[in-house]
Motif scaffolding. Structure first.
Motif, short mmCIF file in Angstrom:
data_model
loop_
_atom_site.label_atom_id
_atom_site.label_comp_id
_atom_site.label_asym_id
_atom_site.label_seq_id
_atom_site.Cartn_x
_atom_site.Cartn_y
_atom_site.Cartn_z
N ARG A 174 0.85 -1.19 0.00
CA ARG A 174 0.00 0.00 0.00
C ARG A 174 0.88 1.24 0.00
O ARG A 174 1.83 1.33 0.78
CB ARG A 174 -0.92 -0.01 1.21
CG ARG A 174 -1.92 -1.18 1.15
CD ARG A 174 -2.74 -1.26 2.39
NE ARG A 174 -1.94 -1.94 3.42
CZ ARG A 174 -2.37 -2.13 4.65
NH1 ARG A 174 -3.54 -1.68 5.04
NH2 ARG A 174 -1.62 -2.75 5.53
N PRO A 216 4.29 11.40 11.10
CA PRO A 216 3.86 10.59 12.24
C PRO A 216 2.49 10.98 12.80
O PRO A 216 1.75 10.13 13.29
CB PRO A 216 4.96 10.81 13.28
CG PRO A 216 6.17 11.18 12.49
CD PRO A 216 5.62 11.99 11.34
N PHE A 269 -0.20 10.64 9.20
CA PHE A 269 -0.26 9.32 8.55
C PHE A 269 0.68 8.37 9.29
O PHE A 269 1.75 8.00 8.81
CB PHE A 269 0.13 9.45 7.07
CG PHE A 269 -0.37 8.31 6.23
CD1 PHE A 269 -1.71 8.25 5.87
CD2 PHE A 269 0.48 7.31 5.81
CE1 PHE A 269 -2.18 7.20 5.10
CE2 PHE A 269 0.01 6.26 5.05
CZ PHE A 269 -1.32 6.20 4.68
N PRO A 270 0.28 7.97 10.51
CA PRO A 270 1.17 7.20 11.37
C PRO A 270 1.48 5.79 10.88
O PRO A 270 2.34 5.13 11.44
CB PRO A 270 0.40 7.17 12.71
CG PRO A 270 -1.02 7.37 12.34
CD PRO A 270 -1.01 8.25 11.12
N TRP A 271 0.82 5.33 9.85
CA TRP A 271 1.05 3.99 9.33
C TRP A 271 2.29 3.91 8.46
O TRP A 271 2.79 2.84 8.16
CB TRP A 271 -0.17 3.52 8.54
CG TRP A 271 -1.43 3.71 9.31
CD1 TRP A 271 -1.97 2.83 10.23
CD2 TRP A 271 -2.28 4.84 9.30
NE1 TRP A 271 -3.11 3.36 10.77
CE2 TRP A 271 -3.33 4.62 10.21
CE3 TRP A 271 -2.27 6.05 8.61
CZ2 TRP A 271 -4.35 5.52 10.43
CZ3 TRP A 271 -3.28 6.96 8.83
CH2 TRP A 271 -4.30 6.69 9.73
N ALA A 272 2.82 5.05 8.03
CA ALA A 272 3.97 5.06 7.13
C ALA A 272 5.25 4.65 7.84
O ALA A 272 5.50 5.04 8.98
CB ALA A 272 4.15 6.46 6.53
N LYS A 273 6.04 3.84 7.14
CA LYS A 273 7.32 3.41 7.67
C LYS A 273 8.47 4.18 7.03
O LYS A 273 9.53 4.34 7.63
CB LYS A 273 7.50 1.91 7.42
CG LYS A 273 8.76 1.34 7.99
CD LYS A 273 8.85 -0.15 7.77
CE LYS A 273 10.15 -0.69 8.34
NZ LYS A 273 10.25 -2.13 8.14
#
Length: 99
Positions: free
Chosen positions: A5, A44, A47-51
């Motif tokens: 994603r 963070p 969009f806290p799901w981003a690595k």
């Protein structure tokens, strides 16, 4: 298998034609670094799901640019139902597929 994603957001900063400004590479590098820092600090919380963040940047003189939308043959999958697909095929002059 997990689905990859990716959220892609594109911003284009344009210099107006005829503006008597000579944008130097050092200024472009500074701008890129500043935008990266801003996105890194916002990510963070928004969009806290981003690595990670992939950064693509280009500086160019855009003498020619094209953009068009190409319609694909309507199908039940991309229009919602076969009746709509048949009507759109007729509108485009595309014969019905033989089964």
């Amino acid at each position: 298998m997990a689905s990859p994603r990716v959220l892609t957001i594109t911003f284009k900063l344009r210099v107006p034609p005829g503006l008597p400004a000579n944008v130097r590479v050092k200024r472009i590098d500074t701008a890129v670094a500043s935008f990266i820092a801003a996105v890194r600090s916002l990510a963070p919380s928004v969009f806290p799901w981003a690595k990670s963040i992939d950064v693509d940047y280009t500086w160019s003189y855009q003498w020619l640019r094209g953009n068009e939308t190409v319609l694909l043959m309507p199908t039940a999958e991309n229009t919602g139902d076969e009746q709509t697909a048949a009507a759109e095929r007729a509108m485009l002059g595309v014969p019905d597929a033989e089964e």
